[in-house]
Design a protein around this motif. Structure first.
Motif, mmCIF file in Angstrom:
data_model
loop_
_atom_site.group_PDB
_atom_site.id
_atom_site.type_symbol
_atom_site.label_atom_id
_atom_site.label_comp_id
_atom_site.label_asym_id
_atom_site.label_seq_id
_atom_site.Cartn_x
_atom_site.Cartn_y
_atom_site.Cartn_z
ATOM 1 N N LYS A 1 43.973 61.900 39.440
ATOM 2 C CA LYS A 1 43.163 60.677 39.381
ATOM 3 C C LYS A 1 43.802 59.604 38.505
ATOM 4 O O LYS A 1 43.986 58.469 38.934
ATOM 5 C CB LYS A 1 41.757 61.013 38.865
ATOM 6 C CG LYS A 1 40.954 61.873 39.830
ATOM 7 C CD LYS A 1 39.540 62.108 39.312
ATOM 8 C CE LYS A 1 38.725 62.956 40.283
ATOM 9 N NZ LYS A 1 37.349 63.186 39.790
ATOM 10 N N LEU A 2 44.124 59.978 37.259
ATOM 11 C CA LEU A 2 44.604 58.958 36.329
ATOM 12 C C LEU A 2 45.972 58.430 36.743
ATOM 13 O O LEU A 2 46.187 57.212 36.764
ATOM 14 C CB LEU A 2 44.650 59.534 34.913
ATOM 15 C CG LEU A 2 44.911 58.513 33.802
ATOM 16 C CD1 LEU A 2 44.074 58.836 32.582
ATOM 17 C CD2 LEU A 2 46.386 58.450 33.400
ATOM 18 N N LEU A 3 46.925 59.306 37.034
ATOM 19 C CA LEU A 3 48.273 58.851 37.387
ATOM 20 C C LEU A 3 48.289 57.999 38.656
ATOM 21 O O LEU A 3 48.903 56.931 38.684
ATOM 22 C CB LEU A 3 49.208 60.056 37.522
ATOM 23 C CG LEU A 3 49.576 60.766 36.202
ATOM 24 C CD1 LEU A 3 50.484 61.952 36.475
ATOM 25 C CD2 LEU A 3 50.262 59.793 35.234
ATOM 26 N N PRO A 4 47.655 58.430 39.770
ATOM 27 C CA PRO A 4 47.619 57.542 40.939
ATOM 28 C C PRO A 4 46.931 56.206 40.667
ATOM 29 O O PRO A 4 47.376 55.163 41.153
ATOM 30 C CB PRO A 4 46.861 58.358 41.982
ATOM 31 C CG PRO A 4 47.079 59.773 41.596
ATOM 32 C CD PRO A 4 47.108 59.758 40.099
ATOM 33 N N SER A 5 45.861 56.225 39.852
ATOM 34 C CA SER A 5 45.198 54.967 39.509
ATOM 35 C C SER A 5 46.104 54.082 38.662
ATOM 36 O O SER A 5 46.115 52.858 38.818
ATOM 37 C CB SER A 5 43.896 55.254 38.774
ATOM 38 O OG SER A 5 43.024 56.020 39.567
ATOM 39 N N ALA A 6 46.874 54.698 37.758
ATOM 40 C CA ALA A 6 47.799 53.919 36.938
ATOM 41 C C ALA A 6 48.860 53.247 37.807
ATOM 42 O O ALA A 6 49.197 52.072 37.612
ATOM 43 C CB ALA A 6 48.451 54.823 35.894
ATOM 44 N N VAL A 7 49.410 53.974 38.783
ATOM 45 C CA VAL A 7 50.396 53.390 39.690
ATOM 46 C C VAL A 7 49.787 52.239 40.478
ATOM 47 O O VAL A 7 50.398 51.166 40.630
ATOM 48 C CB VAL A 7 50.943 54.478 40.642
ATOM 49 C CG1 VAL A 7 51.746 53.860 41.766
ATOM 50 C CG2 VAL A 7 51.799 55.464 39.883
ATOM 51 N N ASP A 8 48.588 52.433 40.965
ATOM 52 C CA ASP A 8 47.940 51.378 41.753
ATOM 53 C C ASP A 8 47.682 50.140 40.899
ATOM 54 O O ASP A 8 47.884 49.003 41.352
ATOM 55 C CB ASP A 8 46.628 51.927 42.331
ATOM 56 C CG ASP A 8 46.052 51.011 43.383
ATOM 57 O OD1 ASP A 8 46.645 50.921 44.479
ATOM 58 O OD2 ASP A 8 45.011 50.397 43.116
ATOM 59 N N ASN A 9 47.221 50.330 39.658
ATOM 60 C CA ASN A 9 46.963 49.175 38.787
ATOM 61 C C ASN A 9 48.256 48.450 38.413
ATOM 62 O O ASN A 9 48.289 47.216 38.320
ATOM 63 C CB ASN A 9 46.244 49.637 37.522
ATOM 64 C CG ASN A 9 44.818 50.063 37.811
ATOM 65 O OD1 ASN A 9 44.331 49.917 38.925
ATOM 66 N ND2 ASN A 9 44.147 50.618 36.826
ATOM 67 N N LEU A 10 49.328 49.197 38.189
ATOM 68 C CA LEU A 10 50.604 48.552 37.880
ATOM 69 C C LEU A 10 51.110 47.733 39.064
ATOM 70 O O LEU A 10 51.620 46.616 38.888
ATOM 71 C CB LEU A 10 51.635 49.615 37.495
ATOM 72 C CG LEU A 10 51.433 50.296 36.130
ATOM 73 C CD1 LEU A 10 52.410 51.445 35.953
ATOM 74 C CD2 LEU A 10 51.597 49.281 34.985
ATOM 75 N N LEU A 11 50.998 48.276 40.268
ATOM 76 C CA LEU A 11 51.414 47.517 41.453
ATOM 77 C C LEU A 11 50.536 46.287 41.650
ATOM 78 O O LEU A 11 51.020 45.219 42.063
ATOM 79 C CB LEU A 11 51.355 48.419 42.688
ATOM 80 C CG LEU A 11 52.406 49.547 42.737
ATOM 81 C CD1 LEU A 11 52.127 50.474 43.901
ATOM 82 C CD2 LEU A 11 53.810 48.948 42.860
ATOM 83 N N PHE A 12 49.245 46.427 41.378
ATOM 84 C CA PHE A 12 48.354 45.280 41.487
ATOM 85 C C PHE A 12 48.724 44.195 40.478
ATOM 86 O O PHE A 12 48.737 42.993 40.790
ATOM 87 C CB PHE A 12 46.914 45.741 41.271
ATOM 88 C CG PHE A 12 45.905 44.627 41.317
ATOM 89 C CD1 PHE A 12 45.606 43.981 42.507
ATOM 90 C CD2 PHE A 12 45.259 44.204 40.157
ATOM 91 C CE1 PHE A 12 44.679 42.951 42.545
ATOM 92 C CE2 PHE A 12 44.347 43.175 40.190
ATOM 93 C CZ PHE A 12 44.048 42.549 41.386
ATOM 94 N N LEU A 13 49.064 44.623 39.249
ATOM 95 C CA LEU A 13 49.520 43.661 38.247
ATOM 96 C C LEU A 13 50.817 42.988 38.689
ATOM 97 O O LEU A 13 51.014 41.786 38.506
ATOM 98 C CB LEU A 13 49.711 44.384 36.908
ATOM 99 C CG LEU A 13 50.260 43.530 35.746
ATOM 100 C CD1 LEU A 13 49.326 42.364 35.437
ATOM 101 C CD2 LEU A 13 50.484 44.402 34.517
ATOM 102 N N GLY A 14 51.711 43.765 39.302
ATOM 103 C CA GLY A 14 52.945 43.176 39.813
ATOM 104 C C GLY A 14 52.680 42.134 40.883
ATOM 105 O O GLY A 14 53.366 41.099 40.940
ATOM 106 N N ARG A 15 51.721 42.368 41.757
ATOM 107 C CA ARG A 15 51.394 41.369 42.784
ATOM 108 C C ARG A 15 50.897 40.064 42.162
ATOM 109 O O ARG A 15 51.257 38.965 42.598
ATOM 110 C CB ARG A 15 50.323 41.929 43.729
ATOM 111 C CG ARG A 15 50.839 42.945 44.719
ATOM 112 C CD ARG A 15 49.796 43.280 45.750
ATOM 113 N NE ARG A 15 49.426 42.093 46.515
ATOM 114 C CZ ARG A 15 48.450 42.051 47.416
ATOM 115 N NH1 ARG A 15 47.723 43.147 47.628
ATOM 116 N NH2 ARG A 15 48.181 40.951 48.078
ATOM 117 N N ARG A 16 50.064 40.183 41.124
ATOM 118 C CA ARG A 16 49.548 38.972 40.472
ATOM 119 C C ARG A 16 50.670 38.206 39.774
ATOM 120 O O ARG A 16 50.734 36.964 39.842
ATOM 121 C CB ARG A 16 48.445 39.351 39.484
ATOM 122 C CG ARG A 16 47.280 40.061 40.167
ATOM 123 C CD ARG A 16 46.268 40.601 39.192
ATOM 124 N NE ARG A 16 45.382 39.543 38.707
ATOM 125 C CZ ARG A 16 44.319 39.767 37.930
ATOM 126 N NH1 ARG A 16 44.034 41.003 37.563
ATOM 127 N NH2 ARG A 16 43.565 38.772 37.535
#
Length: 578
Positions: A132-147
């Protein structure tokens, strides 16, 4: 809202969420760094706006120990234990354009998050961390990269663009560091919608950074492309080939060529996919990108595609040769069959005609049997109808005193007819049995003549046994004949009664003459039936208080003490059948 997460964790594990002071009765066995406790307390008491700046202190805590040491692992475990790692992951989704420090703070937090997760060993509830935590961390980092990528593209000033680009590269480095420590996250990165959106861009700097991330993914896990969805794989390859065909920038071309080379070197199946899906890729590489400064990678990729194309050409040539051999063989077989075709056709036609003839004969036989059956049934019905009409006519003509004598004479004639037919049948069957017995006797005589002379005592013993078996057989045959005669008589009687019931008119069309056929001519039986009928009518008319003892009985049942009559006996046409 975010501060409640750390507070709940502190309260759950024996710490005051308002003060961050450990409870001496519920403390963990090992001592916790006071800086972590103080930071957890500050995060709990602070507002969501100030939390990101406070979390930057984690960098100083992490850098205070050497990488990979036991102290570093202990600090990371305590940070995860007090939900500070989860906090770093959650705050990445905030809008940092209105927070202190701006997007640089977000980039530093992404770096801190990846540093906390790499080398962290979770012993309590590891599924929560890994699934849960690691996949969510990857998703949040990619989302931050998009912004950050969107703001970099929209920025006008050079300073802003350079700042956003630096933050974007920091985030991509954090992503690479994270899946470098946890290889299973490479598949999560590729399957994320944010990654494909980051890759699909015309901007050179961010596109080059994302292709570098993809190349690092292949270095960390070379078989990851074989495990992702086919649609995602095709989308990534389509974007890389599109970048090679739509731009002339050598930086983009070099990065796309390196990634395609890594893809081709990872597995032969991907080389085959590149050769079949992008048939003009080798020509595109040689014409558009030759002499642009990365000829070595370009030549290696071309050689891989060429070797695959040569292999496919060899396979195609072998396939054509096999097809030619098969075509020649099929032609030979066809010509051979055509020579024997007339004989086979003649035999097939003969067999077909014979089978059709048999089917027609069978259908004709069935039709004749059905016609005969219908005729016999019609004749029987006519005979029965004529018999009843003649009987009724004679009953009208004959005097009332002579009816019984006439009926007796009629029954006697019918009995004589039945007996005559039965004797004929029995005689024919007896003759058939005697014929079989005669054959057996002749066979026994023949066998005895051929056999050697037997002793006198043995012959007498065999004669005695034969006499006993013959007596038993005759006894059984006489009993069987009597039973057979009785069955035949009962069957004839049942058939007669059934014919009378089948040809009987309906109740609306019935007359008194028709009813007389089904009435018993025995006066005692008729009186008993009339008495039973009257008893049933009286019982149905009783008042309710006389039926108090019968409330659990069916409505159609009559008590045995009221109705003492035997049922199950049917009188039809003066004959009784039980």
């Amino acid at each position: 809202m975010l501060s409640s997460l750390v507070g709940q964790k502190l309260l759950r594990h024996g710490r005051d969420p308002a003060r961050g002071i450990p409870d001496p009765y519920k403390m963990k066995p090992a001592a916790v760094d006071s800086r972590i406790l103080a930071l957890a307390a500050q995060v709990t008491e602070s507002s969501d706006r100030d939390v990101p700046v406070l979390l930057l202190k984690l960098k100083e805590i992490l850098n205070s120990t050497s990488l990979g040491s036991k102290e570093s692992q202990k600090i990371k475990q305590d940070l995860y234990y007090y939900n500070l790692v989860q906090y770093c992951m959650l705050v990445l989704k905030q809008d940092y354009s209105r927070l202190p420090g701006g997007w640089a703070t977000a980039a530093q937090l992404s770096e801190i998050l990846s540093q906390c997760c790499v080398g962290l060993e979770v012993k309590e509830d590891p599924e929560e961390f890994y699934n849960k935590l690691l996949p969510s961390a990857v998703d949040n980092l990619l989302f931050l990269g998009r912004r950050l990528q969107a703001r970099f593209i929209r920025a006008i000033k050079d300073e802003e663009k350079s700042e956003f680009l630096r933050c974007f590269r920091t985030v991509t480095d954090a992503i690479c560091w994270l899946f470098g420590g946890h290889i299973q996250l490479t598949e999560c990165v590729l399957q994320s919608n944010h990654f494909l959106q980051l890759l699909i861009t015309d901007d050179v700097e961010t596109a080059t950074a994302m292709m570098s991330v993809l190349q690092n993914i292949l270095r960390a896990n070379s078989s990851v492309l074989l495990h992702v969805d086919e649609k995602i794989l095709h989308s990534v390859l389509d974007e890389l080939v599109y970048k090679l065909s739509s731009t002339t920038n050598p930086v983009t071309g070099n990065a796309a060529t390196k990634v395609l080379l890594s893809v081709a070197e990872s597995h032969p199946q991907l080389v085959e996919l590149l050769s079949t899906r992008y048939k003009g890729l080798r020509t595109l590489l040689s014409k558009q990108w030759a002499g642009k400064g990365f000829d070595r990678n370009l030549n290696q990729l071309s050689d891989l595609l060429y070797s695959e194309s040569c292999r496919k050409g060899e396979m195609q040539r072998l396939h054509q040769a096999a097809c030619l051999i098969q075509a020649v063989w099929r032609g030979f077989q066809t010509r051979k069959r055509l020579k024997t075709l007339p004989i086979a056709v003649t035999a097939l036609q003969r067999s077909f005609r014979a089978k059709r003839k048999q089917e027609l004969q069978h259908l004709k036989r069935l039709k004749e049997d059905e016609t005969l059956r219908q005729q016999l049934q019609l004749q029987r019905q006519r005979a029965m109808r004529l018999f009843h009409e003649r009987q009724l006519t004679l009953l009208e003509i004959v005097h009332a005193g002579q009816v019984d004598r006439y009926i007796q004479e009629t029954e006697g004639k019918a009995a004589l007819t039945i007996q005559r037919h039965w004797r004929g049948y029995r005689t024919r069957r007896k003759v058939h049995q005697q014929r079989q017995s005669l054959k057996q006797h002749k066979a026994a005589v023949t066998i005895q003549r051929a056999a050697p002379q037997m002793a006198e005592e043995m012959s007498k013993e065999l004669h005695r046994q034969a006499q006993e078996k013959l007596a038993q057989y005759l006894l059984r045959s006489s009993v069987d004949r009597r039973a057979e005669q009785r069955r035949e008589a009962l069957l004839a009687q049942v058939n007669t009664d059934m014919e009378l019931l089948m040809t009987a008119p309906s109740l609306m069309e019935a007359t008194e003459k028709d009813l007389d056929v089904f009435m018993s001519r025995s006066v005692p039986v008729a009186c008993k039936a009339r008495q039973s009928h009257n008893t049933m009518l009286k019982y149905t008319r009783w008042p309710w208080w006389k039926k108090l003892g019968d409330e659990f009985m069916d409505d159609d049942m009559i008590p045995d003490d009221v109705l003492n009559t035997e049922f199950g006996t049917l009188f039809i046409g003066g004959s009784k059948s039980s």
